[in-house]
Design a protein around this motif. Structure first.
Motif, PDB file in Angstrom:
ATOM      1  N   GLY A 190      28.139  37.586  -0.015  1.00  0.00           N
ATOM      2  CA  GLY A 190      28.734  38.951  -0.210  1.00  0.00           C
ATOM      3  C   GLY A 190      30.063  39.352   0.648  1.00  0.00           C
ATOM      4  O   GLY A 190      30.279  40.389   0.966  1.00  0.00           O
ATOM      5  N   GLU A 191      30.700  38.434   0.870  1.00  0.00           N
ATOM      6  CA  GLU A 191      32.231  38.468   1.436  1.00  0.00           C
ATOM      7  C   GLU A 191      33.252  38.871   0.697  1.00  0.00           C
ATOM      8  O   GLU A 191      34.376  39.227   0.896  1.00  0.00           O
ATOM      9  CB  GLU A 191      32.280  37.145   2.412  1.00  0.00           C
ATOM     10  N   GLY A 192      33.114  38.652  -0.517  1.00  0.00           N
ATOM     11  CA  GLY A 192      33.928  39.037  -1.514  1.00  0.00           C
ATOM     12  C   GLY A 192      34.157  37.708  -2.463  1.00  0.00           C
ATOM     13  O   GLY A 192      33.494  36.935  -2.656  1.00  0.00           O
ATOM     14  N   SER A 193      35.150  37.849  -3.255  1.00  0.00           N
ATOM     15  CA  SER A 193      35.738  36.667  -4.045  1.00  0.00           C
ATOM     16  C   SER A 193      36.606  35.782  -3.477  1.00  0.00           C
ATOM     17  O   SER A 193      37.182  35.942  -2.262  1.00  0.00           O
ATOM     18  CB  SER A 193      36.373  37.612  -5.409  1.00  0.00           C
ATOM     19  N   VAL A 194      36.778  34.767  -4.110  1.00  0.00           N
ATOM     20  CA  VAL A 194      37.713  33.549  -3.960  1.00  0.00           C
ATOM     21  C   VAL A 194      38.846  33.662  -4.934  1.00  0.00           C
ATOM     22  O   VAL A 194      38.800  33.632  -6.036  1.00  0.00           O
ATOM     23  CB  VAL A 194      37.262  32.283  -3.713  1.00  0.00           C
ATOM     24  N   ALA A 195      40.130  33.651  -4.297  1.00  0.00           N
ATOM     25  CA  ALA A 195      41.539  33.624  -5.009  1.00  0.00           C
ATOM     26  C   ALA A 195      42.064  32.191  -4.921  1.00  0.00           C
ATOM     27  O   ALA A 195      42.115  31.692  -3.630  1.00  0.00           O
ATOM     28  CB  ALA A 195      42.257  35.015  -4.727  1.00  0.00           C
ATOM     29  N   LEU A 196      42.031  31.545  -5.966  1.00  0.00           N
ATOM     30  CA  LEU A 196      42.656  30.391  -6.082  1.00  0.00           C
ATOM     31  C   LEU A 196      44.150  30.235  -5.890  1.00  0.00           C
ATOM     32  O   LEU A 196      44.816  30.981  -6.987  1.00  0.00           O
ATOM     33  CB  LEU A 196      42.185  29.253  -7.003  1.00  0.00           C
ATOM     34  N   VAL A 197      44.787  29.339  -4.895  1.00  0.00           N
ATOM     35  CA  VAL A 197      46.304  29.471  -4.873  1.00  0.00           C
ATOM     36  C   VAL A 197      46.699  27.997  -5.189  1.00  0.00           C
ATOM     37  O   VAL A 197      46.535  27.277  -4.092  1.00  0.00           O
ATOM     38  CB  VAL A 197      46.822  30.054  -3.881  1.00  0.00           C
ATOM     39  N   ARG A 198      47.657  27.713  -6.005  1.00  0.00           N
ATOM     40  CA  ARG A 198      48.028  26.313  -6.284  1.00  0.00           C
ATOM     41  C   ARG A 198      49.404  26.238  -5.617  1.00  0.00           C
ATOM     42  O   ARG A 198      50.439  27.057  -5.689  1.00  0.00           O
ATOM     43  CB  ARG A 198      48.293  26.274  -7.855  1.00  0.00           C
ATOM     44  N   THR A 199      49.531  25.261  -4.789  1.00  0.00           N
ATOM     45  CA  THR A 199      50.660  25.094  -3.913  1.00  0.00           C
ATOM     46  C   THR A 199      50.743  23.617  -3.789  1.00  0.00           C
ATOM     47  O   THR A 199      49.906  22.810  -3.458  1.00  0.00           O
ATOM     48  CB  THR A 199      50.609  25.788  -2.749  1.00  0.00           C
ATOM     49  N   ASP A 200      52.057  23.061  -3.527  1.00  0.00           N
ATOM     50  CA  ASP A 200      52.382  21.769  -3.217  1.00  0.00           C
ATOM     51  C   ASP A 200      52.320  21.590  -1.737  1.00  0.00           C
ATOM     52  O   ASP A 200      52.484  20.371  -1.355  1.00  0.00           O
ATOM     53  CB  ASP A 200      53.793  21.273  -3.777  1.00  0.00           C
ATOM     54  N   GLU A 201      52.513  22.742  -0.849  1.00  0.00           N
ATOM     55  CA  GLU A 201      52.480  22.309   0.573  1.00  0.00           C
ATOM     56  C   GLU A 201      51.488  23.434   1.041  1.00  0.00           C
ATOM     57  O   GLU A 201      51.697  24.566   1.892  1.00  0.00           O
ATOM     58  CB  GLU A 201      53.868  23.004   1.002  1.00  0.00           C
ATOM     59  N   PRO A 202      50.249  22.844   1.240  1.00  0.00           N
ATOM     60  CA  PRO A 202      49.238  23.677   1.690  1.00  0.00           C
ATOM     61  C   PRO A 202      49.335  24.128   3.177  1.00  0.00           C
ATOM     62  O   PRO A 202      48.995  25.199   3.575  1.00  0.00           O
ATOM     63  CB  PRO A 202      48.042  22.970   1.330  1.00  0.00           C
ATOM     64  N   ILE A 203      49.819  22.941   4.059  1.00  0.00           N
ATOM     65  CA  ILE A 203      49.783  23.290   5.513  1.00  0.00           C
ATOM     66  C   ILE A 203      51.027  24.322   5.753  1.00  0.00           C
ATOM     67  O   ILE A 203      50.651  25.247   6.645  1.00  0.00           O
ATOM     68  CB  ILE A 203      50.308  22.073   6.283  1.00  0.00           C
ATOM     69  N   ALA A 204      52.254  24.313   5.012  1.00  0.00           N
ATOM     70  CA  ALA A 204      53.175  25.532   5.236  1.00  0.00           C
ATOM     71  C   ALA A 204      52.500  26.739   4.853  1.00  0.00           C
ATOM     72  O   ALA A 204      52.700  27.919   5.562  1.00  0.00           O
ATOM     73  CB  ALA A 204      54.197  25.140   4.393  1.00  0.00           C
ATOM     74  N   ALA A 205      51.500  26.842   3.831  1.00  0.00           N
ATOM     75  CA  ALA A 205      51.085  28.048   3.582  1.00  0.00           C
ATOM     76  C   ALA A 205      50.204  28.732   4.478  1.00  0.00           C
ATOM     77  O   ALA A 205      50.197  30.096   4.652  1.00  0.00           O
ATOM     78  CB  ALA A 205      50.336  27.849   2.113  1.00  0.00           C
ATOM     79  N   LEU A 206      49.371  27.528   5.043  1.00  0.00           N
ATOM     80  CA  LEU A 206      48.468  28.203   6.305  1.00  0.00           C
ATOM     81  C   LEU A 206      49.046  28.769   7.329  1.00  0.00           C
ATOM     82  O   LEU A 206      48.767  29.841   7.829  1.00  0.00           O
ATOM     83  CB  LEU A 206      47.637  26.936   6.541  1.00  0.00           C
ATOM     84  N   LEU A 207      50.200  27.948   7.746  1.00  0.00           N
ATOM     85  CA  LEU A 207      51.232  28.515   9.117  1.00  0.00           C
ATOM     86  C   LEU A 207      51.630  29.764   8.534  1.00  0.00           C
ATOM     87  O   LEU A 207      51.888  30.582   9.632  1.00  0.00           O
ATOM     88  CB  LEU A 207      52.028  27.300   9.340  1.00  0.00           C
ATOM     89  N   ARG A 208      52.262  29.947   7.590  1.00  0.00           N
ATOM     90  CA  ARG A 208      52.746  31.237   7.126  1.00  0.00           C
ATOM     91  C   ARG A 208      51.854  32.381   7.023  1.00  0.00           C
ATOM     92  O   ARG A 208      52.263  33.650   6.840  1.00  0.00           O
ATOM     93  CB  ARG A 208      53.802  31.225   5.962  1.00  0.00           C
ATOM     94  N   GLY A 209      50.518  32.106   7.009  1.00  0.00           N
ATOM     95  CA  GLY A 209      49.403  32.983   6.575  1.00  0.00           C
ATOM     96  C   GLY A 209      49.229  33.548   5.322  1.00  0.00           C
ATOM     97  O   GLY A 209      48.727  34.418   4.989  1.00  0.00           O
ATOM     98  N   ASP A 210      49.989  32.640   4.463  1.00  0.00           N
ATOM     99  CA  ASP A 210      49.908  33.158   2.734  1.00  0.00           C
ATOM    100  C   ASP A 210      48.539  32.763   2.453  1.00  0.00           C
ATOM    101  O   ASP A 210      48.095  33.544   1.477  1.00  0.00           O
ATOM    102  CB  ASP A 210      50.911  32.261   2.182  1.00  0.00           C
ATOM    103  N   VAL A 211      47.827  31.905   2.937  1.00  0.00           N
ATOM    104  CA  VAL A 211      46.252  31.592   2.608  1.00  0.00           C
ATOM    105  C   VAL A 211      45.504  31.569   3.795  1.00  0.00           C
ATOM    106  O   VAL A 211      45.757  31.462   4.999  1.00  0.00           O
ATOM    107  CB  VAL A 211      46.368  30.131   1.749  1.00  0.00           C
ATOM    108  N   ASP A 212      44.131  31.581   3.406  1.00  0.00           N
ATOM    109  CA  ASP A 212      43.270  31.667   4.719  1.00  0.00           C
ATOM    110  C   ASP A 212      42.488  30.259   4.855  1.00  0.00           C
ATOM    111  O   ASP A 212      42.564  29.602   6.035  1.00  0.00           O
ATOM    112  CB  ASP A 212      42.135  32.570   4.208  1.00  0.00           C
TER     113      ASP A 212
END
Length: 287
Positions: A114-136
């Protein structure tokens, strides 16, 4: 001090995993902090809920009774909160081919909570996306050079196969030993690949490496006969390309699959997904 929701969540996590170490990882807290929270709860209730020594953790008779009631209480609170809140989708990053059936089971379990949905984000640099706060949360295979502020939780392992051009002369019904890779030019994805020059210490591997920058370049370079590659066996099930074939590998090291996150914003949401991901990984391993 009264019993608080954090006490109940801490107890439930320890009771489910029967491990303070694992529970602390799931709750994003240190083990000493978790131990103090459990002790506070037991002092408030004036009863011992857990039997613990240096080797094992178990529920006492009172702990077993309390587990059922605490689970109902926390579930009721979560449902009440969800009923008046518009949840923001959890952003889940991945580089290529989410592991099956783990990913589908984890997403379904998270959404069932019941927390909501999951949005899938394709990226070549997942660590950078985490550090920027773009993904959870990000799915990682064989993570390298991960900053200290990023938490990584290993989940499962995948088998690997050789991938080569149909014109390479390698027959698909003749397994290739891991040591035999040194006889071929090796194509690797420098950004998100799991096998590359770093996989062979002291030069004990292929003598020629062909570097690519993403999955598509890697795949097409192999199809063009630039060399062979190594990939999760999952690719053999889900990649259709008339110019490539997949060949079994002998004695290849397994590929690890982990999830990663940066503690801080939206921790409760991340924690729920970690719970769902861990449960799905256990189910996948048992199959």
């Amino acid at each position: 001090m009264d019993v608080e929701l954090r006490h109940l969540r801490a107890f439930l996590m320890v009771a489910r995993h029967l491990s303070f170490t694992r529970a602390a990882e799931q709750l994003f807290v240190t083990q000493p902090a978790l131990t103090r929270t459990i002790k506070q709860l037991e002092d408030l209730l004036e009863v011992r809920l857990l039997d613990r020594d240096t080797r094992r953790v178990g529920l006492t008779e009172a702990g077993e009774r309390f587990f059922e009631q605490a689970q109902s209480a926390v579930g009721a609170v979560d449902r009440a909160v969800s009923s008046v809140r518009t949840p923001t989708p959890l952003q889940l990053a991945f580089t290529w081919l989410l592991p099956t059936p783990w990913a589908q089971d984890a997403i379904a379990e998270y959404e069932r909570l019941g927390e909501g949905s999951v949005a899938l984000v394709r990226t070549d640099e997942p660590i950078a996306a985490l550090l920027r706060g773009d993904v959870d949360v990000a799915v990682l295979r064989e993570p390298r050079d991960v900053p200290d502020r990023v938490r990584v939780l290993p989940l499962l392992h995948e088998e690997r196969v050789l991938i080569c051009s149909v014109r390479s002369g390698i027959e698909e019904d003749e397994p290739v030993p891991w040591s035999g890779l040194r006889n071929h030019p090796f194509v690797f994805n420098a950004v998100s690949g799991t096998v590359g020059p770093w996989s062979w210490p002291d030069g004990d591997g292929p003598t020629t490496f062909v570097e690519t920058a993403n999955y598509d370049e890697w795949l097409e370079s192999i199809a063009a006969g630039r060399g062979v590659g190594v990939v999760s066996a999952l690719a053999a099930q889900r990649t259709i390309h008339p110019a490539i074939r997949f060949v079994p590998l002998v004695d290849s090291p397994p590929s690890s699959v982990s999830i990663a996150f940066v503690p801080g914003d939206r921790d409760p949401v991340k924690r729920r997904f970690v719970e769902a991901a861990t449960a799905a990984a256990l189910t996948t391993t048992e199959r």
